[in-house]
Design an enzyme around this catalytic site. Structure first.
Site, PDB file in Angstrom:
ATOM      1  N   SER A 561       6.764  -7.968  -6.224  1.00  0.00           N
ATOM      2  CA  SER A 561       7.221  -8.503  -4.961  1.00  0.00           C
ATOM      3  C   SER A 561       8.176  -9.661  -5.230  1.00  0.00           C
ATOM      4  O   SER A 561       9.202  -9.481  -5.850  1.00  0.00           O
ATOM      5  CB  SER A 561       6.019  -8.924  -4.127  1.00  0.00           C
ATOM      6  OG  SER A 561       6.409  -9.155  -2.824  1.00  0.00           O
ATOM      7  N   ASP A 646       6.637   0.900   2.028  1.00  0.00           N
ATOM      8  CA  ASP A 646       6.451  -0.538   1.840  1.00  0.00           C
ATOM      9  C   ASP A 646       6.914  -1.301   3.077  1.00  0.00           C
ATOM     10  O   ASP A 646       8.033  -1.122   3.553  1.00  0.00           O
ATOM     11  CB  ASP A 646       7.236  -1.004   0.611  1.00  0.00           C
ATOM     12  CG  ASP A 646       6.779  -2.352   0.098  1.00  0.00           C
ATOM     13  OD1 ASP A 646       6.512  -3.239   0.917  1.00  0.00           O
ATOM     14  OD2 ASP A 646       6.691  -2.514  -1.129  1.00  0.00           O
ATOM     15  N   HIS A 681       3.398  -1.437   0.163  1.00  0.00           N
ATOM     16  CA  HIS A 681       3.569  -2.603  -0.684  1.00  0.00           C
ATOM     17  C   HIS A 681       2.411  -2.807  -1.647  1.00  0.00           C
ATOM     18  O   HIS A 681       2.596  -3.240  -2.770  1.00  0.00           O
ATOM     19  CB  HIS A 681       3.753  -3.838   0.186  1.00  0.00           C
ATOM     20  CG  HIS A 681       4.286  -4.997  -0.567  1.00  0.00           C
ATOM     21  ND1 HIS A 681       5.523  -5.018  -1.154  1.00  0.00           N
ATOM     22  CD2 HIS A 681       3.728  -6.185  -0.878  1.00  0.00           C
ATOM     23  CE1 HIS A 681       5.717  -6.167  -1.759  1.00  0.00           C
ATOM     24  NE2 HIS A 681       4.646  -6.891  -1.616  1.00  0.00           N
TER      25      HIS A 681
END
Length: 709
Positions: A561, A646, A681
């Site tokens: 991330s 995501d 995600h």
């Protein structure tokens, strides 16, 4: 990071034979997929950029899906030499998990609540027992049954009404974090008819056992922006809008005080917050503003007796604790309880009838401080390891001398303790079982400091197996995050043992942008100081090489991330330091994303990265944005991962990045893009399916070291 984007990547795909990369043993490989070049001019007030792969932002385009599938096929092909090893790693990691297991029960409102797993089950079963742990078990939700046949399944919020008769819970079957809220009658087991879609997942009950407050999200930006009031058994179309946030840089949430007397509406951005409250017994009451939002002022509140307790950074960068009468919440009425300290970051609090417990952070380590209300006598808990994580756990009851807390370190599995604040004694309730002969005494932990370019000392937590030699011959995995003030503390990982047992050292770098060393540590790693995050990491890498923990031929880096942004930046800056890099769901197209307010979460992150509609931020972001800074140079071997759904870092960011790297980089090193076509995600759902991701990452590193078994 809070910012993580997910969508897709695509282009015309070619799979043909040719030499593309040399791994330890020279071998012929097929050419990787090639994304079509379709130039698009991206114009802003401060310049025009050409994006050859912007078209990958079309998740419904068959060409995009075809490209992603071809990249996945290429990953399988290149990883074929370690396919057996990857399966071995999967079985090894899975084999350390106690399949039939349950959490430590906690008591709330007359019931003991816990989750348990059955052998072979991917998901938890949510249970409770009335009054006593010897009472019959009541199954509230069986996530295995609910998730059967679904590619992705996740339980979100979980909240029981005050009379213990109705359960509010939410589910996500896509991985976009848009939860559907449902209600179950716990006496009959039947579901209420209503389904409330596109929520944040949690629900808050009023005391009438009929009224529920919840937050709705904008389905495009995914910002939680509306608080609604729902009456049980009625059509959600009739729900009352209680509050709507108009500022798209703020997130909105709803919660309830520990005393259960108040319902809180929480509005927050990176650097400002505001709370409103109403009595849980008066759910139709208009919420009152506790304190209007102010620039650079973050605060949160809790209720106890006739006071609100306020954790605030007003004039106190590391936060201080104050209190104010329920009848007067103006700043002029606030009285300081715990003063600000320059060397201690006040992270959180827990209120009990007789005690105040504070979660503090000093010199990068978490501490638990216990203060008795009546005489202000205080003490700290002693944990006895050089690097560890200790945190206040679930403590729903006021009138008890027992503090529930969690503990873990790089060598100690996740543990749950009850601490008697009267007698200063602790009781270990559970240490997570690690099967397969694990012995914590076989491993060594260190805490060392690397000098940064500007002289700052960067703490690192290190673990390795006894017998590790600091002569540069050992492989090492270096990890960090470094954004949003999120601290990456030293915690245990059973999966990580598969690397340690193969001679790896594992290092967590507590770089600026996190909050390990206090609020200023975060301030020095954001906005126009963001590059400190990147240089801190590479300075740690240089230190580890210089001190012969490893060498550039054996050093691996990993981040996800916002940590994936970190990976993108370091391979542009110092590719020569790393043998391989794993970038998970990486936020790499910083300028384009932050200029697009329609992309989920963008507007809420201006306080983190800056707003590129202002020239100084545009120029600074552009100077480090990994996608924009790809250049003709040799890059390390790289494994990049993403998820098609995501909700935070859209899939197309890593897809575009990989496509561009393929055309520009000058090396023959491996560059792999793996897209989970069913996840978002957080990766795959379920406790076993997600292990496949870990096994793939580890196998990638071992492949580069020439290990086949």
């Amino acid at each position: 990071m809070n910012h993580l984007y997910t969508l897709l990547t695509g282009v015309g795909v070619l799979l043909s034979s040719a030499v593309v990369a040399q791994s330890p043993a020279s071998r012929t490989m097929s050419k990787p997929p090639v994304a079509a070049i379709k130039p698009k001019q991206l114009t802003s007030p401060f310049g025009t950029r050409t994006d050859n792969y912007y078209w990958l932002n079309e998740p419904e385009n068959p060409e995009v899906i075809s490209y992603l599938n071809a990249e996945n096929a290429y990953v399988d092909q290149q990883m074929a030499p370690v396919k057996g090893l990857q399966e071995t790693l999967f079985k090894e990691i899975k084999g350390r998990i106690k399949e039939q297991d349950e959490s430590v029960p906690y008591r709330e409102n007359g019931y003991y609540y816990y989750t348990r797993y059955e052998a072979g089950g991917e998901y938890p079963i949510y249970c409770r027992k009335k009054d006593s742990l010897s009472a019959p078990e009541e199954v509230l939700l069986d996530a295995n049954e609910m998730g059967k046949g679904k590619a992705y399944f996740q339980i979100g919020g979980f909240e029981v009404s005050d009379n213990n008769h109705v359960l509010a819970y939410s589910t996500d079957t896509v991985s976009r974090r848009l939860y559907t809220l449902r209600f179950r009658d716990l006496k009959t087991g039947k579901l209420y008819p209503e389904k409330i879609i596109n929520t944040s997942g949690n629900a808050v009950w009023a005391t009438d056992n009929q009224t529920v407050f919840y937050t709705k999200k904008d389905v495009k930006t995914l910002l939680p922006c509306q608080v609604y009031r729902h009456t049980l058994g009625t059509d959600p179309k009739q729900d009352v809008l209680v509050y709507e946030e108009k500022d798209n840089t703020f997130y909105t949430g709803v919660g309830r005080s520990k005393s259960r007397k108040y319902i809180f509406l929480q509005m927050g951005s990176t650097m400002s917050s505001e709370m409103r409250f109403l009595e849980a017994a008066k759910p139709t009451q208009e919420p009152k503003v506790f304190l209007p939002r102010e620039a650079e002022h973050l605060y949160e509140i809790e209720h106890f007796g006739d006071q609100f307790y306020v954790l605030s950074n007003a004039g106190a960068p590391n936060f201080h604790l104050l209190k104010t009468p329920v009848t007067n919440t103006a700043k002029s009425a606030w009285q300081e309880v715990i003063p600000h300290r320059k060397d201690v970051f006040l992270e959180n609090m827990e209120l009990f009838k007789e005690y105040l417990v504070l979660g503090e952070r000093k010199e990068g380590l978490l501490q638990l401080r216990v203060i008795r209300w009546k005489d202000k006598q205080e003490h700290y808990l002693n944990f006895g390891e050089p690097t560890y994580t200790a945190a206040i756990s679930i403590n729903p009851e006021f009138d008890t001398p027992i503090l529930r807390y969690g503990y873990s370190s790089l060598t100690t599995p996740n543990s749950t303790y009850d601490y008697d604040m009267n007698s200063h004694t602790k009781k270990l309730l559970k240490e997570q079982a690690v099967l397969g002969g694990f012995n914590k005494e076989d491993y060594v932990t260190e805490r060392v400091y690397a000098p940064a370019t500007d002289g700052t000392k960067i703490p690192m937590s290190i673990v390795y197996k006894k017998g590790f030699k600091k002569d540069g011959s050992a492989p090492l995995l270096q990890y960090a995050y470094g954004s949003y003030g999120l601290s990456m503390d030293a915690t245990f990982s059973a999966g990580r043992l598969s690397l340690l047992n193969r001679g790896f050292a594992y290092v967590i770098c507590h770089i600026r942008g996190g909050q390990e060393m206090g609020r200023q540590w975060y301030e020095d790693g954001k906005k126009l100081k963001k590059k400190n995050t990147f240089t801190d990491f590479t300075d740690c890498s240089k230190f580890l090489i210089d001190q012969q923990y490893t060498s550039a031929q054996k050093l691996f880096a990993m981040g996800g991330s916002a940590g994936g942004l970190l990976m993108g930046a370091i391979v542009n800056m110092h590719p020569e330091y790393y043998k391989g890099v794993v970038a998970a769901v990486p936020f790499v197209d910083v300028v384009t994303t932050m200029l697009d307010e329609s992309i989920p979460l963008t507007t809420g992150e201006y306080d983190e990265w800056g707003n590129p509609s202002q020239k100084e931020y545009y120029d600074y972001m552009l100077s480090y944005s990994p996608y924009d800074q790809v250049r003709a140079q040799a890059y390390p071997n790289m494994l990049v991962t993403t998820g098609l759904h995501d909700s935070q870092v859209q899939y197309f960011e890593p897809a575009k990045w990989v496509a561009k790297l393929r055309t520009v980089k000058t090396d023959n090193n491996l560059l792999l893009l793996h897209t989970d076509m069913e996840a978002g995600h957080g990766g795959a759902s379920g406790r076993f399916k997600s292990i496949q991701d870990t096994a793939r990452q580890f196998a990638f590193m071992l492949l580069l070291l020439g290990m086949k078994a």
